[in-house]
Design a protein around this motif. Sequence first.
Motif, PDB file in Angstrom:
ATOM      1  N   GLY A 180      29.230  19.246  38.975  1.00 36.36           N
ATOM      2  CA  GLY A 180      28.042  18.618  40.195  1.00 36.36           C
ATOM      3  C   GLY A 180      26.966  17.855  39.257  1.00 36.36           C
ATOM      4  O   GLY A 180      26.712  16.680  39.725  1.00 36.36           O
ATOM      5  N   SER A 181      26.559  18.427  38.011  1.00 37.03           N
ATOM      6  CA  SER A 181      25.717  17.734  37.432  1.00 37.03           C
ATOM      7  C   SER A 181      26.176  16.319  36.795  1.00 37.03           C
ATOM      8  O   SER A 181      25.372  15.394  37.197  1.00 37.03           O
ATOM      9  CB  SER A 181      24.890  18.511  36.298  1.00 37.03           C
ATOM     10  OG  SER A 181      24.403  19.527  36.761  1.00 37.03           O
ATOM     11  N   GLY A 199      26.712  13.837  39.693  1.00 33.60           N
ATOM     12  CA  GLY A 199      25.316  13.222  40.269  1.00 33.60           C
ATOM     13  C   GLY A 199      24.610  12.402  39.342  1.00 33.60           C
ATOM     14  O   GLY A 199      24.085  11.367  39.680  1.00 33.60           O
TER      15      GLY A 199
END
Length: 56
Positions: free
Chosen positions: A19-20, A23
């Motif tokens: 997710g990081s 993103g």
Amino acid sequence: MGRILLIVAAVVIGLLLLGSVLGFLFTLLKWALIIGLVGVVVMFVSRLFRSSNTRD
């Protein structure tokens, strides 16, 4: 039981890292699109002014 918890913890940490990273990549893509759009607008305006100056 300990092995299952370790696998679950590894999957959760992997998803958090994914997710990081996603993103960050989408943020880079957003800024690249914004900078590209500004560049296209500046190029269009400079061509517009250049062509209007040659007519006079």
